[in-house]
Design a protein around this motif. Structure first.
Motif, short mmCIF file in Angstrom:
data_model
loop_
_atom_site.label_atom_id
_atom_site.label_comp_id
_atom_site.label_asym_id
_atom_site.label_seq_id
_atom_site.Cartn_x
_atom_site.Cartn_y
_atom_site.Cartn_z
N GLN A 1 0.81 -1.21 0.00
CA GLN A 1 0.00 0.00 0.00
C GLN A 1 0.85 1.27 0.00
OE1 GLN A 1 -3.44 -0.05 -0.28
NE2 GLN A 1 -2.93 -2.20 -0.65
N ALA A 2 0.32 2.31 -0.61
CA ALA A 2 0.97 3.62 -0.59
C ALA A 2 0.98 4.17 0.84
CB ALA A 2 0.26 4.58 -1.53
N PHE A 3 1.93 5.04 1.11
CA PHE A 3 2.01 5.70 2.42
C PHE A 3 2.10 7.20 2.17
CE2 PHE A 3 4.30 7.58 5.97
CZ PHE A 3 3.67 7.03 7.08
N ILE A 4 1.07 7.92 2.56
CA ILE A 4 1.02 9.36 2.29
C ILE A 4 0.60 10.12 3.55
CG2 ILE A 4 -0.06 11.18 0.92
CD1 ILE A 4 -0.59 9.08 -1.26
N ASN A 5 1.43 11.06 3.97
CA ASN A 5 1.04 11.99 5.02
C ASN A 5 1.67 13.34 4.70
OD1 ASN A 5 3.74 11.83 5.82
ND2 ASN A 5 3.33 10.53 7.60
N GLU A 6 1.68 14.26 5.65
CA GLU A 6 2.20 15.60 5.38
C GLU A 6 3.70 15.62 5.14
OE1 GLU A 6 1.03 18.25 8.47
OE2 GLU A 6 -1.09 18.25 7.91
N MET B 1 16.23 7.76 2.05
CA MET B 1 14.90 8.18 2.46
C MET B 1 14.73 9.64 2.07
SD MET B 1 13.65 5.42 3.93
CE MET B 1 12.18 6.04 4.78
N LYS B 2 13.52 10.01 1.65
CA LYS B 2 13.26 11.41 1.28
C LYS B 2 11.90 11.82 1.80
CE LYS B 2 13.79 10.25 -3.08
NZ LYS B 2 13.88 10.28 -4.57
N ARG B 3 11.78 13.11 2.12
CA ARG B 3 10.51 13.63 2.61
C ARG B 3 10.12 14.86 1.79
NH1 ARG B 3 14.45 15.20 6.24
NH2 ARG B 3 14.50 17.42 6.74
N LEU B 4 8.88 15.26 1.90
CA LEU B 4 8.39 16.40 1.14
C LEU B 4 8.98 17.70 1.67
CD1 LEU B 4 4.59 15.50 0.81
CD2 LEU B 4 6.35 15.28 -0.94
N ASN B 5 9.25 18.61 0.76
CA ASN B 5 9.67 19.95 1.13
C ASN B 5 8.44 20.70 1.67
OD1 ASN B 5 10.26 22.82 0.95
ND2 ASN B 5 12.03 22.27 -0.30
N LYS B 6 8.54 21.22 2.88
CA LYS B 6 7.37 21.87 3.51
C LYS B 6 6.95 23.15 2.80
CE LYS B 6 8.13 19.90 8.09
NZ LYS B 6 8.39 20.17 9.54
N VAL B 7 7.90 23.79 2.13
CA VAL B 7 7.60 25.03 1.40
C VAL B 7 7.02 24.72 0.03
CG1 VAL B 7 8.54 27.18 0.46
CG2 VAL B 7 9.42 26.28 2.63
N ASN C 1 8.77 19.39 -4.41
CA ASN C 1 10.18 19.05 -4.23
C ASN C 1 10.37 18.12 -3.04
OD1 ASN C 1 10.85 20.71 -6.39
ND2 ASN C 1 11.26 22.49 -5.09
N VAL C 2 11.49 17.41 -3.03
CA VAL C 2 11.77 16.51 -1.91
C VAL C 2 13.05 16.94 -1.20
CG1 VAL C 2 10.61 14.51 -2.92
CG2 VAL C 2 13.03 14.91 -3.41
N VAL C 3 13.14 16.57 0.07
CA VAL C 3 14.34 16.81 0.87
C VAL C 3 14.99 15.46 1.12
CG1 VAL C 3 15.25 17.65 3.06
CG2 VAL C 3 13.32 18.83 1.98
#
Length: 260
Positions: free
Chosen positions: A63-68, A122-128, A132-134
């Motif tokens: 399953q996909a995993f999506i959060n903020e 591992m990468k996470r979403l750029n909050k701004v 883009n990813v961080v």
């Protein structure tokens, strides 16, 4: 080792059909935020890039995993064939560009002659800017070949076992990829601490990082002392420095035996 032999060993070819879609270098030039130096590295040292396998909820039971913070809708296995002139520095540039340019988590298999190495991050979403990813810490195995596995190289054998699909979490793509990243990190750390161990507990991982840092500091001190010995002209001072080296080596052995 051929990249697809590796994919076969870890069970990818048994579960999915290979995509084998060429990734045009121009795509990275046009859509990724690459500077002139990075563009030159891609142009000069990459023979071919391809999307070898694409894992999504429609192709595998994960399953996909999506959060903020995280957006893991699938995992890409990308194969990068390198040219002969490539160096360690160039590989570092390439893995950072590829991990940063592709939105989904990526397992990069670099191939060079008859060897491969695996890179994960591992990468996470750029909050701004959510587009883009961080990047978190990039991990990469040492180069290895099929002969290393056949000759019972413990690190290679343990790595192959731990990264087999049958041994990875199938709950979500976040957990699936996290298991891969931890396996790659374990290979990377094994070259320093002398033992292969996948650590999933955060506190235990922090403790190992402290040990690794301690080992690196001691190894640096040993190298500095060896350089000083070569320059030293007085025999008694050479002996004194050699004794310090031996003491530090003994300390290193004790630290590594405690890790085991």
């Amino acid at each position: 080792m051929d990249a697809f032999r590796f994919y076969e060993q870890i069970g990818l070819k048994d579960r999915l059909s290979a995509v084998k879609k060429k990734l045009d270098k121009k795509m990275f030039y046009d859509y990724a935020d690459v500077n002139k130096k990075e563009k030159n590295v891609i142009t000069k040292y990459v023979e071919r890039m391809e999307l070898s396998f694409l894992l999504t909820p429609s192709t595998i039971n994960i399953q996909a995993f999506i959060n903020e913070e995280y957006h893991y809708e699938g995992v890409m296995f990308v194969t990068v064939k390198l040219r002969d002139e490539v160096t360690e520095k160039h590989v570092r540039v390439l893995e950072e560009v590829i991990h940063g340019a592709l939105p989904n988590p990526v397992v990069i298999t670099f191939t060079f002659k008859d060897e491969i190495c695996i890179s994960s991050c591992m990468k996470r979403l750029n909050k701004v800017n959510k587009n883009n990813v961080v990047l978190e810490t990039i991990h990469r195995t040492n180069w290895f070949s099929e002969n290393d596995n056949a000759n019972n190289n413990t690190f290679v054998d343990n790595f192959i076992q731990s990264i087999m699909l049958s041994n990875l979490s199938f709950t979500t793509f976040f957990n699936f990829y996290k298991d891969i990243d931890l396996a790659v990190k374990a290979f990377q750390d094994a070259e320093i601490i002398g033992t292969y161990k996948v650590i999933k507990d955060d506190k235990e991982r922090q403790q190992q990082e402290a040990v690794i840092s301690q080992i690196k500091d001691i190894e640096q001190e040993i190298n500095q002392l060896k350089a000083a010995i070569k320059k030293e002209t007085q025999f008694n001072k050479k002996v004194e420095l050699n004794m310090k080296v031996q003491q530090l080596k003994k300390e290193l052995d004790n630290i590594k035996s405690d890790v085991e």
